[in-house]
Motif scaffolding. Structure first.
Motif, PDB file in Angstrom:
ATOM      1  N   GLU A 145      98.393  28.769  -2.797  1.00 26.16           N
ATOM      2  CA  GLU A 145      99.978  28.459  -3.576  1.00 26.16           C
ATOM      3  C   GLU A 145      99.742  27.380  -4.538  1.00 26.16           C
ATOM      4  N   MET A 146      99.951  27.567  -5.801  1.00 28.35           N
ATOM      5  CA  MET A 146      99.209  26.610  -6.735  1.00 28.35           C
ATOM      6  C   MET A 146     100.572  25.823  -7.220  1.00 28.35           C
ATOM      7  N   GLY A 168     100.337  23.313  -9.940  1.00 31.11           N
ATOM      8  CA  GLY A 168     100.084  23.247 -11.253  1.00 31.11           C
ATOM      9  C   GLY A 168      99.223  21.797 -11.382  1.00 31.11           C
ATOM     10  N   ASP A 169      99.178  20.986 -12.589  1.00 29.70           N
ATOM     11  CA  ASP A 169      98.481  19.864 -12.799  1.00 29.70           C
ATOM     12  C   ASP A 169      99.084  18.760 -13.057  1.00 29.70           C
ATOM     13  N   VAL A 201      99.876  15.245 -11.810  1.00 28.48           N
ATOM     14  CA  VAL A 201      99.239  14.510 -10.910  1.00 28.48           C
ATOM     15  C   VAL A 201     100.541  13.892  -9.882  1.00 28.48           C
ATOM     16  N   ALA A 220     100.750  14.882  -6.007  1.00 30.39           N
ATOM     17  CA  ALA A 220     100.690  13.812  -5.051  1.00 30.39           C
ATOM     18  C   ALA A 220     101.817  13.962  -4.093  1.00 30.39           C
ATOM     19  N   VAL A 255      91.818  20.752  -4.964  1.00 31.34           N
ATOM     20  CA  VAL A 255      92.299  20.222  -6.539  1.00 31.34           C
ATOM     21  C   VAL A 255      91.061  20.378  -6.972  1.00 31.34           C
ATOM     22  N   GLU A 262      91.298  26.469 -13.030  1.00 31.62           N
ATOM     23  CA  GLU A 262      91.975  27.402 -12.078  1.00 31.62           C
ATOM     24  C   GLU A 262      91.301  28.480 -11.479  1.00 31.62           C
ATOM     25  N   GLY A 317      97.104  24.650  -3.524  1.00 29.85           N
ATOM     26  CA  GLY A 317      95.969  24.099  -4.862  1.00 29.85           C
ATOM     27  C   GLY A 317      96.703  23.555  -5.898  1.00 29.85           C
ATOM     28  N   ALA A 318      95.877  22.537  -6.620  1.00 29.26           N
ATOM     29  CA  ALA A 318      96.389  22.033  -7.870  1.00 29.26           C
ATOM     30  C   ALA A 318      95.244  21.938  -8.894  1.00 29.26           C
ATOM     31  N   THR A 319      95.540  22.057 -10.063  1.00 32.82           N
ATOM     32  CA  THR A 319      94.607  21.837 -11.248  1.00 32.82           C
ATOM     33  C   THR A 319      94.407  20.543 -11.890  1.00 32.82           C
ATOM     34  N   ALA A 320      95.040  19.628 -10.948  1.00 32.55           N
ATOM     35  CA  ALA A 320      94.968  18.277 -11.680  1.00 32.55           C
ATOM     36  C   ALA A 320      93.542  17.688 -11.735  1.00 32.55           C
ATOM     37  N   ASP A 321      93.504  16.492 -12.450  1.00 32.83           N
ATOM     38  CA  ASP A 321      92.266  16.095 -12.405  1.00 32.83           C
ATOM     39  C   ASP A 321      92.027  15.079 -11.373  1.00 32.83           C
ATOM     40  N   ASP A 341      92.393  11.125 -11.439  1.00 30.70           N
ATOM     41  CA  ASP A 341      93.667  10.654 -11.682  1.00 30.70           C
ATOM     42  C   ASP A 341      94.558  10.720 -10.342  1.00 30.70           C
ATOM     43  N   LEU A 342      94.302  11.939  -9.588  1.00 33.14           N
ATOM     44  CA  LEU A 342      94.990  12.179  -8.626  1.00 33.14           C
ATOM     45  C   LEU A 342      94.617  11.360  -7.341  1.00 33.14           C
ATOM     46  N   ALA A 398      96.401   7.997  -7.682  1.00 35.05           N
ATOM     47  CA  ALA A 398      97.846   7.987  -7.630  1.00 35.05           C
ATOM     48  C   ALA A 398      98.280   8.457  -6.252  1.00 35.05           C
ATOM     49  N   LEU A 399      97.599   9.259  -5.345  1.00 32.42           N
ATOM     50  CA  LEU A 399      98.089   9.728  -4.081  1.00 32.42           C
ATOM     51  C   LEU A 399      97.763   8.561  -3.142  1.00 32.42           C
TER      52      LEU A 399
END
Ligand SMILES: Cc1cc2nc3c(=O)[nH]c(=O)nc-3n(C[C@H](O)[C@H](O)[C@H](O)COP(=O)(O)OP(=O)(O)OC[C@H]3O[C@@H](n4cnc5c(N)ncnc54)[C@H](O)[C@@H]3O)c2cc1C
Ligand SMILES: Nc1ncnc2c1ncn2[C@@H]1O[C@H](COP(=O)(O)O)[C@@H](O)[C@H]1O
Lengths: 253, 321
Positions: A228-229, A231-232, A234, A238, B285, B289, B300-304, B307-308, B311-312
């Protein structure tokens, strides 16, 4: 010690793979050196620098392999060999192995290195195929290759971190899993410079019959599931991760 | 069709027949029954005798002697060469070190066709059809395997084994050859105890080549600290010398089953998935995609990741305080 590194280029997996009528559309793909062949080349160059050796690279002319060969020269290989003939991109590994084996019969190499595998090894890995065709001693899934007193020492990885140290008489052929240092990088400028002064030796190759496979089709596997996505973003990602871990009571406090 | 032999090359893990070999035997029997062939298992070393006594095979060839106590490319290959004959229908070997090493060389020496990386083998109207996983798991190929002598290497875990099947194979012993050109110097056991045990962690913060630079590992360490987990990684991170081998997850590393597996900058190559796909919760991550890791991940996530990770970590630390 004369080392020959066998290299091939493969479609870049960063690009989307297009399948038409059950066949991979190779025409429009970008090709990159197979990452494990690159590791084999690096290991050969490190042996040359640390223990002394002449390093030859060989590739089969299935398209534009010149850049790959010039890059190898720019990295420090002594000679580059292109096996030429009427070869298409669809050359099977069996055919490639046959051409490499024919070349090696006259190349008098002490040590042949190539990648442990490539992403398109449907009909067998080059290392084993070439070794079998030549009847030469071989080992694959190998790292930490050293030469001393005309012998070759290396580590073969078993599984789960178990491994064995072997010593081989030459000639020997090894399928390299990883070089002992990350492959070096050369600038495009350096490659261009070598391209002007360096030479690729052409060797005629002849295709003869090899076992073939009836490939019914290739296709993109339908994944059994998909994430389940989120997005991007940040911050959002988080927060989603934290919420999930809180729900599962996996966070302290 | 003339009756032929399906030959299964057996492997052992910690003294017992490997699961991967049991899988081969199960499918070998399925194919043999349907196609009118018999099953021969070939096993090496002194452990072999007990290991194959009750397996579902018609014949067991024990290659005995000290030169085959552990995998040895030269002695194993020569011994197997003596077992193969004109009535060999199929040779099945797992895509392990042994399979990756021997499969292709055996096929080339005997001039037999070969299919590597099989994930399925099914008889369809009398024709054996293999599914082979290529292009880093991004493509499957469907290939016909002639049952007149062919070699297949099979990815472990591709299908279940049937533990209920038992047999009493006729046992034949064959002396192992002596090595001529390749000398085994020593076997090095897996290192243990020097580092944290990633197989025992509840949360793994696992980094791949997407970490880009060893300096960025600090971000992973800080995140692991904040989340209460341990840092693990994919193989290239170890090969680059950025993390010790004890942290590697996958085919040639450790198999892990944590409560949470955070895959950061890992593409999801089959060799990596083999070591983590059974984790309870997988969060991936990756800024591509289409990365195959998303096919096994739950979220899932396509973040960098660069950066993540900070931040996390910051949000987690803020939350605790
Ligand atoms: C016999 C054998 C055994 C092997 N055993 C293992 C094993 O045990 N374990 C293992 O892991 N591999 C193993 N491999 C290697 C395996 O084939 C792959 O090469 C490896 O898993 C790839 O690692 P990776 O995903 O970190 O790198 P890559 O495939 O290069 O993936 C990096 C990913 O990071 C993403 N990325 C890059 N930058 C960022 C960013 N800033 N933010 C987010 N995402 C980013 C990219 O999109 C890419 O998908 C083995 C190979 C062989 C032949
Ligand atoms: N983002 C990345 N994607 C793929 N490979 C990388 C990446 N970053 C570094 N590498 C590889 O990792 C090794 C070490 O890289 P570096 O030390 O960053 O030059 C080299 O083989 C690089 O090709």
């Amino acid at each position: 010690m004369k080392i020959v590194v066998l290299m091939k280029d493969v479609p870049d997996l960063v690009d989307e793979l297009e399948v038409e009528d059950g066949v991979l559309a190779l025409e429009d793909m970008t090709f990159v050196p197979s990452e494990w062949d690159d590791q084999a080349l690096e290991e050969a160059l490190l042996i040359k620098e640390e223990e002394g050796a002449d390093v030859f690279v060989a590739a089969i002319d299935t398209g534009d392999v010149d850049t790959m060969l010039y890059t190898a020269l720019a990295k420090g290989a002594d000679q580059a060999v292109k096996i030429v003939g009427d070869f298409s991109r669809t050359l099977t590994n069996r055919e490639r192995a046959k051409l490499f084996a024919d070349f090696l019969r006259t190349a008098s190499a002490d040590l042949v290195l190539t990648g442990v595998q490539a992403i398109d090894d449907l009909d067998g890995q080059i290392a084993g195929l070439v070794a079998g065709a030549l009847g030469v001693v071989h080992a694959s899934v190998v790292r930490d290759v050293h030469t001393a007193d005309g012998q070759v020492q290396f580590i073969q990885e078993y599984s789960g971190g178990r491994m064995a140290e072997f010593s081989a008489k030459t000639p020997a052929l090894l399928g390299v899993q990883a070089a002992r240092k990350p492959p070096r990088y050369v600038t495009i400028a350096k490659v261009r410079q070598v391209q002007k002064s360096g030479e690729i030796t052409e060797v005629e190759g002849n295709l003869t019959e090899t076992p073939t496979l009836a490939v019914r089709r290739v296709y993109q596997p339908v994944a059994q599931g998909h994430a389940e996505m989120w997005g991007d973003d940040v911050d959002e990602v988080a927060e989603n991760i934290i919420r999930l871990l809180e729900d599962k009571k996996l966070l302290r406090g | 069709m003339q009756m032929g032999k399906i030959i299964v090359l057996a492997e052992f893990a910690e003294g017992a027949l490997a699961d991967a070999t049991r899988e081969l035997l199960t499918r070998a029997r399925d194919i043999a029954s349907a196609a009118g062939h018999t099953v021969t298992v070939v096993a090496f070393g002194d452990q072999a005798r007990d290991g194959v006594r009750e397996v579902d095979a018609d014949e067991a060839v024990i290659i005995s002697g000290p030169t085959v106590a552990t995998y040895h490319p030269e002695t194993y290959e020569r011994a197997i060469g003596e077992v193969l004959s004109d009535d060999t229908a199929l040779v099945m070997v797992s895509n392990t070190t042994m399979g990756m090493d021997l499969g292709a060389s055996l096929a080339a020496r005997q001039n037999l066709p070969m299919v590597a990386y099989c994930t399925d083998l099914v008889l369809e109207d009398g024709t054996l059809v293999a599914t082979s996983q290529v292009y880093g798991g991004k493509l499957n190929a469907e290939v016909e395997v002639p049952l007149t002598g062919a070699v297949v290497t099979v990815i472990p875990g591709s299908w279940p084994s049937d533990p209920s099947r038992r047999g009493t194979p006729a046992i034949r012993e064959q002396a192992a050859p002596s090595p001529e050109a390749l000398e085994l110097r020593r076997v090095i056991e897996a290192e243990s105890g020097q580092d944290v045990d990633i197989t025992k962690a509840d949360i793994l913060v696992s980094v791949g080549r997407g970490i880009e630079d060893p300096d960025n590992l600090e971000l992973a360490d800080e995140l692991a600290e904040a989340i209460g987990g341990v840092v693990s990684c994919s193989r290239p991170v170890v090969d680059a010398g950025w993390l010790p081998r004890s942290r590697q997850v996958g085919k040639s590393g450790k198999t892990v089953k944590p409560k949470v597996y955070l895959a950061l900058g890992i593409s999801g190559a089959p060799e990596h998935l083999q070591g983590m796909k059974d984790a309870e919760l997988i969060i991936a991550v990756n800024n591509d995609e289409r990365a195959p890791i998303f096919d096994v991940a739950h979220f899932g996530a396509t973040a960098d990741i660069l950066d993540l990770m900070p931040a996390l970590a910051e949000k987690l630390t803020g939350r605790a305080g």
